[in-house]
Design a protein around this motif. Structure first.
Motif, PDB file in Angstrom:
ATOM      1  N   GLN A 166       0.490  -5.294   0.267  1.00 12.80           N
ATOM      2  CA  GLN A 166       0.576  -4.941  -1.155  1.00 12.80           C
ATOM      3  C   GLN A 166      -0.784  -4.537  -1.709  1.00 12.80           C
ATOM      4  O   GLN A 166      -0.894  -3.561  -2.465  1.00 12.80           O
ATOM      5  CB  GLN A 166       1.154  -6.108  -1.946  1.00 12.80           C
ATOM      6  CG  GLN A 166       2.635  -6.298  -1.727  1.00 12.80           C
ATOM      7  CD  GLN A 166       3.195  -7.498  -2.474  1.00 12.80           C
ATOM      8  OE1 GLN A 166       2.491  -8.186  -3.198  1.00 12.80           O
ATOM      9  NE2 GLN A 166       4.484  -7.748  -2.291  1.00 12.80           N
ATOM     10  N   SER A 167      -1.832  -5.266  -1.337  1.00 14.53           N
ATOM     11  CA  SER A 167      -3.167  -4.930  -1.850  1.00 14.53           C
ATOM     12  C   SER A 167      -3.638  -3.600  -1.279  1.00 14.53           C
ATOM     13  O   SER A 167      -4.274  -2.801  -1.972  1.00 14.53           O
ATOM     14  CB  SER A 167      -4.163  -6.052  -1.536  1.00 14.53           C
ATOM     15  OG  SER A 167      -4.367  -6.186  -0.148  1.00 14.53           O
ATOM     16  N   LEU A 168      -3.305  -3.336  -0.013  1.00 14.44           N
ATOM     17  CA  LEU A 168      -3.680  -2.069   0.608  1.00 14.44           C
ATOM     18  C   LEU A 168      -2.936  -0.906  -0.036  1.00 14.44           C
ATOM     19  O   LEU A 168      -3.521   0.150  -0.316  1.00 14.44           O
ATOM     20  CB  LEU A 168      -3.379  -2.142   2.109  1.00 14.44           C
ATOM     21  CG  LEU A 168      -3.905  -1.022   3.000  1.00 14.44           C
ATOM     22  CD1 LEU A 168      -5.405  -0.824   2.799  1.00 14.44           C
ATOM     23  CD2 LEU A 168      -3.598  -1.329   4.452  1.00 14.44           C
ATOM     24  N   GLU A 169      -1.653  -1.091  -0.304  1.00 14.70           N
ATOM     25  CA  GLU A 169      -0.858  -0.036  -0.955  1.00 14.70           C
ATOM     26  C   GLU A 169      -1.371   0.272  -2.358  1.00 14.70           C
ATOM     27  O   GLU A 169      -1.307   1.413  -2.814  1.00 14.70           O
ATOM     28  CB  GLU A 169       0.614  -0.436  -0.989  1.00 14.70           C
ATOM     29  CG  GLU A 169       1.292  -0.316   0.366  1.00 14.70           C
ATOM     30  CD  GLU A 169       2.660  -0.987   0.434  1.00 14.70           C
ATOM     31  OE1 GLU A 169       3.166  -1.409  -0.634  1.00 14.70           O
ATOM     32  OE2 GLU A 169       3.202  -1.098   1.550  1.00 14.70           O
ATOM     33  N   SER A 170      -1.900  -0.742  -3.040  1.00 12.05           N
ATOM     34  CA  SER A 170      -2.485  -0.508  -4.375  1.00 12.05           C
ATOM     35  C   SER A 170      -3.664   0.446  -4.285  1.00 12.05           C
ATOM     36  O   SER A 170      -3.852   1.296  -5.160  1.00 12.05           O
ATOM     37  CB  SER A 170      -2.947  -1.833  -4.987  1.00 12.05           C
ATOM     38  OG  SER A 170      -1.852  -2.644  -5.281  1.00 12.05           O
ATOM     39  N   CYS A 171      -4.447   0.306  -3.217  1.00 13.24           N
ATOM     40  CA  CYS A 171      -5.603   1.192  -3.031  1.00 13.24           C
ATOM     41  C   CYS A 171      -5.133   2.585  -2.607  1.00 13.24           C
ATOM     42  O   CYS A 171      -5.566   3.591  -3.170  1.00 13.24           O
ATOM     43  CB  CYS A 171      -6.550   0.606  -1.993  1.00 13.24           C
ATOM     44  SG  CYS A 171      -8.025   1.606  -1.708  1.00 13.24           S
ATOM     45  N   LEU A 172      -4.234   2.639  -1.632  1.00  7.29           N
ATOM     46  CA  LEU A 172      -3.755   3.942  -1.146  1.00  7.29           C
ATOM     47  C   LEU A 172      -2.995   4.687  -2.235  1.00  7.29           C
ATOM     48  O   LEU A 172      -3.014   5.918  -2.278  1.00  7.29           O
ATOM     49  CB  LEU A 172      -2.870   3.750   0.085  1.00  7.29           C
ATOM     50  CG  LEU A 172      -3.563   3.192   1.330  1.00  7.29           C
ATOM     51  CD1 LEU A 172      -2.553   2.934   2.442  1.00  7.29           C
ATOM     52  CD2 LEU A 172      -4.670   4.124   1.815  1.00  7.29           C
ATOM     53  N   GLY A 173      -2.351   3.953  -3.123  1.00  7.54           N
ATOM     54  CA  GLY A 173      -1.607   4.577  -4.212  1.00  7.54           C
ATOM     55  C   GLY A 173      -2.461   4.944  -5.411  1.00  7.54           C
ATOM     56  O   GLY A 173      -1.969   5.505  -6.387  1.00  7.54           O
ATOM     57  N   GLY A 174      -3.735   4.627  -5.370  1.00  8.34           N
ATOM     58  CA  GLY A 174      -4.647   5.000  -6.444  1.00  8.34           C
ATOM     59  C   GLY A 174      -4.718   4.029  -7.602  1.00  8.34           C
ATOM     60  O   GLY A 174      -5.375   4.300  -8.611  1.00  8.34           O
ATOM     61  N   GLU A 175      -4.072   2.855  -7.475  1.00  6.70           N
ATOM     62  CA  GLU A 175      -4.113   1.877  -8.571  1.00  6.70           C
ATOM     63  C   GLU A 175      -5.490   1.212  -8.675  1.00  6.70           C
ATOM     64  O   GLU A 175      -5.925   0.851  -9.767  1.00  6.70           O
ATOM     65  CB  GLU A 175      -3.041   0.799  -8.360  1.00  6.70           C
ATOM     66  CG  GLU A 175      -1.624   1.329  -8.459  1.00  6.70           C
ATOM     67  CD  GLU A 175      -0.601   0.304  -8.006  1.00  6.70           C
ATOM     68  OE1 GLU A 175      -0.764  -0.884  -8.359  1.00  6.70           O
ATOM     69  OE2 GLU A 175       0.351   0.682  -7.301  1.00  6.70           O
ATOM     70  N   VAL A 176      -6.152   1.034  -7.524  1.00  5.90           N
ATOM     71  CA  VAL A 176      -7.516   0.497  -7.506  1.00  5.90           C
ATOM     72  C   VAL A 176      -8.379   1.408  -6.652  1.00  5.90           C
ATOM     73  O   VAL A 176      -7.892   2.036  -5.700  1.00  5.90           O
ATOM     74  CB  VAL A 176      -7.559  -0.964  -6.958  1.00  5.90           C
ATOM     75  CG1 VAL A 176      -6.843  -1.918  -7.896  1.00  5.90           C
ATOM     76  CG2 VAL A 176      -6.994  -1.048  -5.552  1.00  5.90           C
ATOM     77  N   ALA A 177      -9.663   1.501  -6.991  1.00  5.21           N
ATOM     78  CA  ALA A 177     -10.562   2.412  -6.284  1.00  5.21           C
ATOM     79  C   ALA A 177     -11.000   1.863  -4.934  1.00  5.21           C
ATOM     80  O   ALA A 177     -11.233   2.611  -3.994  1.00  5.21           O
ATOM     81  CB  ALA A 177     -11.790   2.701  -7.147  1.00  5.21           C
TER      82      ALA A 177
END
Length: 199
Positions: free
Chosen positions: A53-64
């Protein structure tokens, strides 16, 4: 070294780890290739969903930047706590992430120490003994639940105060003088107080 550098080719699903810390996982060689599935299998099953989930947040552009702490399986079969940090380093023609760069840091000893500290804090907070901690000037920095139960003061009322707020008329000034002199010498003081209770 406690640090591994890695490069993840998202299109080929290939992950390369670079020496500078292979020893923390027990793998030899300057560059070790892994498939994404192989790498995923080294993450503790209880942590895997949170890592995804944390990795997907980065890949999805939610976090830099990606950062996640989890357990990782070493070559000798031990689970060690690590912190992964990474960022997107390249995108394909349609703007999708194609490459990530990052590090994996061994933080196992720190995590174990933090767990022990949490246990100690819980034991002090739930202790049947009244606990009060002050700084060197005598200002109260911490009181446990038993302190508030016995004295009638809420923690917020006494933090930053001097313990003299508890002083009763039942002990002579020399009693407190001896107490503070003992503590200032770095010695342990034991005795009994007759304190004034808060309202």
């Amino acid at each position: 070294s406690r640090l591994v550098w890695w490069e993840w080719d998202l299109q080929a699903q290939q992950l390369m780890t670079h020496t500078g810390g292979q020893s923390i996982f027990g793998y030899a060689g300057s560059v070790v290739p892994h498939t994404s599935d192989e790498w995923r299998n080294l993450i503790h099953p209880e942590d895997l969903e949170r890592v995804k989930q944390s990795l997907e947040s980065c890949l999805g552009g939610e976090v830099a930047r990606w950062e996640c702490q989890h357990r990782f399986l070493t070559r000798d079969g031990q689970w060690r706590w690590v912190v992964n940090k990474g960022k997107i380093a390249a995108r394909d023609s349609s703007g999708r992430p194609s490459r990530m760069l990052g590090t994996t840091q061994d933080v196992h000893e720190r995590c174990l120490a933090e767990q022990e500290l949490r246990k100690l804090n819980l034991a002090i907070e739930r202790s049947p003994v009244m606990v009060m901690m002050t700084d060197l000037e005598g200002r109260i920095e911490y009181v446990n639940q038993q302190f508030t139960d016995v004295t009638g003061y809420a923690a917020g009322e006494v933090i930053g105060q001097n313990p003299r707020i508890l002083k009763s008329e039942r002990q002579v000034p020399s009693f407190y003088q001896e107490l503070w002199q003992t503590l200032e010498r770095g010695e342990v003081w034991t005795g009994h107080f007759f304190n004034q209770r808060g309202i």
